[in-house]
Design a protein around this motif. Structure first.
Motif, PDB file in Angstrom:
ATOM      1  N   ALA A  79       0.858  -1.187   0.000  1.00  0.00           N
ATOM      2  CA  ALA A  79       0.000   0.000   0.000  1.00  0.00           C
ATOM      3  C   ALA A  79       0.894   1.237   0.000  1.00  0.00           C
ATOM      4  O   ALA A  79       1.877   1.294   0.726  1.00  0.00           O
ATOM      5  N   LEU A 135      -4.344   1.229  -1.491  1.00  0.00           N
ATOM      6  CA  LEU A 135      -4.055  -0.197  -1.590  1.00  0.00           C
ATOM      7  C   LEU A 135      -3.517  -0.530  -2.978  1.00  0.00           C
ATOM      8  O   LEU A 135      -3.875   0.104  -3.974  1.00  0.00           O
ATOM      9  N   GLN A 173      -4.318  -6.084  -3.480  1.00  0.00           N
ATOM     10  CA  GLN A 173      -4.966  -5.979  -2.158  1.00  0.00           C
ATOM     11  C   GLN A 173      -6.430  -5.581  -2.312  1.00  0.00           C
ATOM     12  O   GLN A 173      -7.317  -6.143  -1.675  1.00  0.00           O
ATOM     13  N   ILE A 220     -10.029  -7.739  -1.340  1.00  0.00           N
ATOM     14  CA  ILE A 220     -11.174  -7.262  -0.546  1.00  0.00           C
ATOM     15  C   ILE A 220     -12.450  -7.382  -1.371  1.00  0.00           C
ATOM     16  O   ILE A 220     -13.466  -7.899  -0.901  1.00  0.00           O
ATOM     17  N   GLU A 221     -12.379  -6.917  -2.614  1.00  0.00           N
ATOM     18  CA  GLU A 221     -13.602  -6.901  -3.425  1.00  0.00           C
ATOM     19  C   GLU A 221     -14.128  -8.303  -3.713  1.00  0.00           C
ATOM     20  O   GLU A 221     -15.330  -8.523  -3.715  1.00  0.00           O
ATOM     21  N   THR A 275      -3.295 -14.808   3.736  1.00  0.00           N
ATOM     22  CA  THR A 275      -3.549 -13.732   2.773  1.00  0.00           C
ATOM     23  C   THR A 275      -2.277 -12.987   2.356  1.00  0.00           C
ATOM     24  O   THR A 275      -2.081 -12.706   1.176  1.00  0.00           O
ATOM     25  N   SER A 276      -1.406 -12.668   3.322  1.00  0.00           N
ATOM     26  CA  SER A 276      -0.175 -11.951   2.953  1.00  0.00           C
ATOM     27  C   SER A 276       0.598 -12.737   1.905  1.00  0.00           C
ATOM     28  O   SER A 276       1.029 -12.188   0.881  1.00  0.00           O
ATOM     29  N   ILE A 298      -1.156 -12.819  -1.461  1.00  0.00           N
ATOM     30  CA  ILE A 298      -1.057 -11.554  -2.187  1.00  0.00           C
ATOM     31  C   ILE A 298       0.353 -11.385  -2.761  1.00  0.00           C
ATOM     32  O   ILE A 298       0.522 -11.007  -3.921  1.00  0.00           O
ATOM     33  N   ARG A 352     -18.746  -6.580   3.051  1.00  0.00           N
ATOM     34  CA  ARG A 352     -17.356  -7.016   3.135  1.00  0.00           C
ATOM     35  C   ARG A 352     -16.920  -7.053   4.597  1.00  0.00           C
ATOM     36  O   ARG A 352     -17.448  -6.329   5.436  1.00  0.00           O
ATOM     37  N   ALA A 354     -11.164  -6.359   6.761  1.00  0.00           N
ATOM     38  CA  ALA A 354     -10.500  -6.843   5.545  1.00  0.00           C
ATOM     39  C   ALA A 354      -9.250  -6.017   5.226  1.00  0.00           C
ATOM     40  O   ALA A 354      -8.210  -6.561   4.859  1.00  0.00           O
ATOM     41  N   ARG A 355      -9.332  -4.697   5.392  1.00  0.00           N
ATOM     42  CA  ARG A 355      -8.199  -3.855   5.015  1.00  0.00           C
ATOM     43  C   ARG A 355      -6.982  -4.177   5.870  1.00  0.00           C
ATOM     44  O   ARG A 355      -5.851  -4.250   5.371  1.00  0.00           O
ATOM     45  N   ILE A 371      -6.238  -6.931   7.177  1.00  0.00           N
ATOM     46  CA  ILE A 371      -5.694  -8.245   6.792  1.00  0.00           C
ATOM     47  C   ILE A 371      -4.869  -8.128   5.505  1.00  0.00           C
ATOM     48  O   ILE A 371      -3.742  -8.618   5.431  1.00  0.00           O
ATOM     49  N   VAL A 372      -5.386  -7.459   4.492  1.00  0.00           N
ATOM     50  CA  VAL A 372      -4.653  -7.433   3.213  1.00  0.00           C
ATOM     51  C   VAL A 372      -3.401  -6.559   3.270  1.00  0.00           C
ATOM     52  O   VAL A 372      -2.533  -6.655   2.396  1.00  0.00           O
ATOM     53  N   THR A 373      -3.293  -5.697   4.288  1.00  0.00           N
ATOM     54  CA  THR A 373      -2.077  -4.900   4.415  1.00  0.00           C
ATOM     55  C   THR A 373      -1.069  -5.545   5.363  1.00  0.00           C
ATOM     56  O   THR A 373       0.022  -5.012   5.556  1.00  0.00           O
ATOM     57  N   GLY A 374      -1.438  -6.684   5.961  1.00  0.00           N
ATOM     58  CA  GLY A 374      -0.522  -7.362   6.877  1.00  0.00           C
ATOM     59  C   GLY A 374      -0.504  -6.752   8.267  1.00  0.00           C
ATOM     60  O   GLY A 374       0.322  -7.118   9.097  1.00  0.00           O
TER      61      GLY A 374
END
Lengths: 155, 696
Positions: A76, A81, A85, A89-90, A100-101, A104, B216, B220-221, B223-226
């Motif tokens: 990010a 993002l 990423q 989410i979407e 997930t990390s 991705i 959603r 979620a945010r 998680i996807v940013t670690g």
């Protein structure tokens, strides 16, 4: 030993033979990269070395010297993002989020090599990553969406 | 509401003592404002705990049970407290949706405090798909009561007619004057606590605007940013790292131990207490060497091996089945086996423990924080009010994180070290020293008339559990019994554990009996299904699948199943291809009905995920063991489903807004193995009766 992690140079105290995973998590506090198996089977520890996905649990820290190490924390930029990423989410491509990390980072690595992957490319590119919650169909969809959103240019 | 049997292996002993914060201290802890507490009646409690809540209580007076509470602070912050925990099943979001629905605010404005034994009400555990049928309606009631209190406060404030007031977007609005007041303004200076009972009125599902719709994940945010912090990611000031020194086999006792070598290592604290051996190190880099420096002699005993497993389960059964004569034109008889499998959560168990002034705080990913609190209190001989257990983000559990051994071990190390200790189990420890899904043997004898009517059904399950034991088909002459056995391995809960075994046996056998009677398998099920909900899911799956069409390539096979467990009806049709003995699942259509749907997209995600996970138990997963040792405790030796195993998964939801919502985290997994076994038979003529299914 110095390591360049997410664009910043760090002086590392750890033994150069320690795994990159341990150095990232325990010395640099970059805990987005996860331990899952310690034998390169699950992909939760995936980071990019000069843009290519590697298993940090099997990579000695010294092998990353002189290379650009990118972890999930680098994706990010200024609060925006990365397209992968955003797509995760979407597509709701996660449940517990522990894989997930790694998912991705493997996806980013895949898209750098193949900006417009087929479903078969995505599946084989991510074959080494395990999602125990079984969100595989959503992850394939997310990578497809990210490829489309990045229009052939994945940073 | 839910007439089903709880999973046998989830019925753990009830805590001996329940600490519920004194309500007089309530506002001291959470600050002023408005609070709504839901008090459970005895029947609601029994339901929540699967009937075991009072076990050991012996009729003694119990404190009033609080199910959940909600607080609106003077700042306007809305906080919901529930003892349930998030493991990836998405309840942090779906429960926030329930509250948002009633309070008329955005779910993003709601903070969920979950699984913290100091702040949240007692909860038996996040088990048995009970959050959606039990906790979500409770939170609807709590939030609806809070909404009514806010309207009362606003009516007082404005001296207005309550009927002219409404709540939209977190503001109370006076339609007559067009004035608004925020929740925070209304609760300022108040210390209002209201207690409600479970019969409070809520918005019917048919009128839901937030609940029942896609949303959603709220986290979620992060998680996807670690950024999301799992237990294994935590770091406390002065924290050390732990490692347990274990024997090489189960049922070992410690003869002697020598920790002198480890003692001499700087920054290392060895611990020897009874049979427990471990080290705490100031640097995780020292763990391997420090653990290796602890010398130990263990004594073990001969133990049963996996190749003797099924005979052992039968021969050690508590009682033998009483078989009755079978009537009908056609008879069938078969035995089905189910292997032990490992949960293999991607995050192995982890705990961070800290002692301060005789009080213990442990962060750990568990499905039963209050149960783990009891384990800790017992292990250290302290009262439960001296122990706090918090559940950070958790790399899932699937029923595998009910117990607190990792928490107890971390706390033991921290006590010796005098500093906080983080213990993260290795993958090998996770797949050895936790517990497994029970293995089982199921014997079935059945009979049917020439027209396909089942006349007789006798079903005996050894060891794998009693959930979904009885056939949901219309069979008046039915015997279904569970027989406990001696389990060579430590076993416990798992996602849909017994229901998976019982559905595998039942729906495989339905296919066998149908073929013996010469009736097409789907028609055979329709013939014997009188429950309209069961018929509806079979219709939905077979229609979407286009069941009955001709096979069009070599090695192709079709198979189906139907069933019911934990309030959910399921039917699945499978298409697969067998090539040189290898099974490739091409397509799965799964229909599912669990009453009123709470979040359709997340429900699809749960169903598809359960289906993916079920492929492992159906085709590959089995724990191999010999003489107290697990032979395949690693991902390189224990195959779990991967991208290459992913079939096309087509989920058909049957939404019944007129019925209470049931959970969906478990039941979808039961569909895979029987439908696949039936399709393998269709493709090859080989009837496989042992999970995982292996063609010879």
């Amino acid at each position: 030993m110095d390591l360049v992690v997410n664009g910043a140079r760090h002086r590392i105290q750890s033994d150069p033979d320690r795994t990159l995973l341990a150095v990232l998590r325990d010395e640099l506090d970059l805990t987005g990269t996860k331990y899952g198996c310690g034998e390169g089977q699950c992909g939760a520890c995936t980071v990019l070395l000069d843009g290519a996905p590697v298993r940090s649990c099997l990579t000695p820290a010294k092998a990353a010297q002189g290379k650009q190490i990118a972890t999930i924390e680098s994706l990010a930029q200024n609060g925006h993002l990365h397209p992968v990423q955003q797509a995760f989410i979407e597509a709701d491509a996660l449940q517990c989020g522990y894989c997930t990390s790694g998912m991705i980072m493997s996806s980013v690595g895949l898209l750098k090599k193949k900006p417009n992957p087929s479903d078969a490319d995505i599946k084989s590119g991510l074959q080494g990553n395990v999602c125990r919650c079984g969100t595989y169909p959503r992850i394939v969809q997310a990578v497809r969406m990210a490829a489309k959103a990045s229009n052939g240019r994945v940073a | 509401m839910n007439g089903f049997e709880a999973e046998r292996y989830e019925l753990h002993a009830t805590p001996t003592y329940r600490f519920v914060p004194d309500r007089r201290d309530f506002f001291k802890v959470i600050g002023g404002g408005l609070a709504v507490l839901l008090v459970l009646d005895a029947s609601a409690d029994a339901q929540e705990s699967g009937g075991a809540g009072r076990r050991g209580g012996g009729g003694q007076a119990m404190p009033q049970e609080i199910g959940a509470w909600l607080h609106i602070a003077e700042s306007g912050a809305i906080t919901v407290y529930t003892g349930k925990v998030e493991m990836g099943q998405n309840i942090r979001t779906s429960l926030a949706q329930a509250v948002a629905e009633e309070l008329h605010v955005s779910p993003s404005k709601i903070t969920m405090v979950m699984g913290d034994t100091m702040l949240t009400p007692f909860d038996i555990g996040t088990v048995g798909s009970m959050t959606t049928p039990v906790m979500a309606p409770q939170l609807h009631k709590v939030a609806a009561a809070a909404r009514e209190m806010l309207l009362d406060l606003a009516a007082q404030e404005w001296k207005a007619d309550r009927a002219s007031l409404s709540i939209e977007d977190g503001l109370v609005r006076n339609k007559a004057s067009n004035k608004t007041l925020s929740f925070g303004e209304l609760t300022k200076g108040q210390k209002l606590a209201k207690t409600i009972t479970p019969d409070a009125r809520v918005t019917p599902a048919s009128e839901w605007k937030v609940a029942g719709h896609d949303m959603r994940k709220v986290n979620a945010r992060s998680i996807v940013t670690g950024e999301e912090k799992y237990t294994s990611d935590m770091k406390l000031p002065g924290m050390m790292f732990g490692r347990v020194v274990r024997p090489s086999a189960f049922k070992s006792s410690l003869i002697s131990a020598d920790t002198k070598g480890a003692e001499q290592m700087p920054g290392v604290v060895p611990v020897h207490d009874g049979d427990f051996l471990g080290v705490a190190c100031d640097d995780s880099a020292k763990l391997d060497a420090a653990a290796a420096a602890v010398k130990a002699d263990w004594k073990t005993v001969p133990q049963t091996n996996s190749r003797e497993l099924y005979g052992h389960l039968k021969s050690t059964a508590a009682n033998a089945p009483a078989w009755q004569p079978i009537e009908g034109d056609t008879h069938a008889e078969a035995t089905y086996n189910v292997a032990y499998i490992a949960h293999t959560p991607l995050e192995p168990r982890a705990a961070v423990a800290q002692w301060e002034n005789g009080k213990l705080t442990v962060w750990t990913g568990t499905q039963r924080p209050f149960g783990v609190r009891t384990e800790l209190a017992q292990a250290f001989g302290i009262s439960e009010d001296k122990v706090r257990v918090l559940v950070p983000a958790t790399g899932s559990g699937y029923g595998g994180k009910h117990t607190g051994e990792c928490a107890v071990e971390a706390a033991r190390l921290a006590k010796a070290a005098g500093r906080p200790v983080k213990l993260q189990w290795t993958r090998e420890e996770e797949m050895t020293w936790a517990y497994f899904r029970p293995a089982g043997v199921i014997e079935v004898r059945s009979g049917a008339r020439r027209d396909g009517t089942i006349t007789n059904w006798q079903f005996h399950n050894y060891n794998s559990g009693g959930a979904a034991l009885r056939s949901p088909y219309n069979i008046p002459n039915q015997i279904a019994e569970f027989h406990g056995s001696d389990s060579p391995l430590r076993q416990g809960s798992y996602r849909g554990l017994a229901a998976s075994a019982n559905h595998f046996a039942r729906e495989s056998h339905m296919d066998e009996l149908a073929r013996a009677a010469g009736v097409e398998p789907a028609a055979f099920r329709f013939k014997n299904a009188s429950d309209p909900r069961l018929r509806a899911v079979i219709e939905a799956a077979t229609e979407r699948f286009r069941w009955g069409r001709a096979e069009d390539r070599a090695g192709q096979g079709f198979g189906m199943m139907a069933g019911f467990d934990k309030g959910g009806y399921v039917s699945a049709c499978v298409e697969l291809t067998v090539t040189n003995g290898a099974v490739r699942i091409d397509r799965i259509v799964q229909s599912f009905e669990c009453g009123a749907i709470v979040n359709p997209d997340e429900l699809r995600n749960q169903i598809a995920g359960g289906t993916m996970m079920g492929i492992g138990g159906a085709l590959f997963e089995a724990v191999d063991f010999e003489n107290g040792r697990i032979l395949n405790p690693r991902l390189s030796k224990y195959r779990v489903p991967r991208f290459s195993d992913m079939p096309e998964i087509d989920v058909v939801l049957v939404d019944r807004k007129d019925l209470p919502s049931a959970g969906a985290g478990e039941t979808p997994i039961v569909a895979v193995a029987p439908a696949v076994a039936n399709a393998i038979f269709d493709a090859t003529g080989q009837r496989l009766r042992s999970m995982p299914l292996k063609l010879s």
